[in-house]
Design a protein around this motif. Sequence first.
Motif, short mmCIF file in Angstrom:
data_model
loop_
_atom_site.label_atom_id
_atom_site.label_comp_id
_atom_site.label_asym_id
_atom_site.label_seq_id
_atom_site.Cartn_x
_atom_site.Cartn_y
_atom_site.Cartn_z
N TRP A 162 42.66 66.65 -18.64
CA TRP A 162 42.63 65.52 -17.71
C TRP A 162 41.34 64.76 -17.97
CZ3 TRP A 162 43.69 68.48 -12.45
CH2 TRP A 162 45.00 69.01 -12.49
N VAL A 163 41.42 63.45 -17.94
CA VAL A 163 40.21 62.63 -18.09
C VAL A 163 39.86 62.05 -16.72
CG1 VAL A 163 39.26 60.53 -19.13
CG2 VAL A 163 40.61 62.11 -20.53
N LYS A 164 38.64 62.36 -16.27
CA LYS A 164 38.22 61.87 -14.95
C LYS A 164 37.53 60.52 -15.11
CE LYS A 164 36.19 63.28 -10.62
NZ LYS A 164 35.65 64.42 -9.87
N LEU A 165 38.07 59.53 -14.43
CA LEU A 165 37.66 58.14 -14.65
C LEU A 165 36.65 57.67 -13.61
CD1 LEU A 165 41.21 56.64 -15.31
CD2 LEU A 165 39.53 57.37 -17.02
N THR A 166 35.76 56.81 -14.07
CA THR A 166 34.79 56.20 -13.16
C THR A 166 35.37 54.94 -12.53
OG1 THR A 166 32.62 55.18 -12.95
CG2 THR A 166 33.68 54.93 -15.08
N PRO A 167 35.07 54.72 -11.25
CA PRO A 167 35.48 53.46 -10.61
C PRO A 167 34.45 52.35 -10.86
CG PRO A 167 34.45 54.86 -8.98
CD PRO A 167 34.42 55.64 -10.29
N ASN A 168 33.33 52.70 -11.51
CA ASN A 168 32.25 51.72 -11.72
C ASN A 168 32.52 50.92 -13.00
OD1 ASN A 168 30.67 52.66 -9.43
ND2 ASN A 168 30.41 54.52 -10.63
#
Length: 303
Positions: A162-168
């Motif tokens: 799983w790739v955890k994505l930044t909201p920034n």
Amino acid sequence: MVNLAVKVGNLTLKNPFIAASGTYGFGREAAEFLDLSVWGGISSKGITRLPRAGNMPPRVAETPAGMLNSVGLQNPGVDKFIKDELPFMMEQDTVTIVNVAGSIPSDYIEICKKLEDTTTPAIELNFSCPNVAAGCMSFGADPANIESITRAIRDLTDKEIWVKLTPNITDISAAARAAEAGGADGVSLINTLLGMVIDAETRRPILRNNTGGLSGPAVKPVALRMVNEVYRAVNIPVIGLGGICSGLDAVEFMIAGASAVQLGTYNLISPQGITQVIDEFSQWLEDHGVQSPGELVGTLQLW
Ligand SMILES: Cc1cc2nc3c(=O)[nH]c(=O)nc-3n(C[C@H](O)[C@H](O)[C@H](O)COP(=O)(O)O)c2cc1C
């Protein structure tokens, strides 16, 4: 009783609820007052190649409807994690996900190579920690980097990635598509939103790191919007998180497109709250004639 099991790629979770990285350590503290088997899964604290002491305190601050943290990836490093912490996680009757972080691409590769000698079924590549000086979130801001590092990990493991994505970032869909193109099995979002709290008397930021990541109910509308946007942009499962504190919150994330959800800050607000959240979720499904959580996924009707 509704069967709460969900499939996320090749993983089957007994229910859609996962403890979010960094808010649960390796489960040891929570295990003193809660049966960890209530969880569908537990994501470990972010693991780096070498041990890290984290940032100087103060490194947490309360905010309206949330909190800011700048822990800075305090963790024992991958070798000690594999020797002393992972066996405890793997003994629990829940799915272990190892959250991996780094400063340079080779950090991720080296850590994941070491995880190949373990039985952990899933890796969450954290390209989104805002609280470290080098790497991590800066990889997550560039789709080309996301794709190439994910591809390198895909080439060395059959574990779920799983790739955890930044909201920034301006366009989170582009980041999600890059993860998919690199061979990820899922994307998890959102990590924290970069913020600042200020003490007017001292005219200094409250956090010693100056900035930190905002989490908790304050970020939920942003997270829901991003989960739905990403759900419509990729064909791999989306794991949704950001401010979930109730069964109804989880229902909303699944309607937006999440196949599973994670609870972070809520564990700090209510360390035993997960049991009630699962009960609320189950009751909602029953009350609405929904046979399984999967029936909710992506059923949002946009205007
Ligand atoms: C104290 C703290 C530490 C965190 N550490 C990590 C981490 O090591 N790795 C990671 O991917 N996310 C980390 N996060 C982010 C959470 O996993 C989650 O993405 C974010 O807090 C949003 O969810 P929430 O609103 O339910 O907390 C941390 C969050 C908090 C509050």
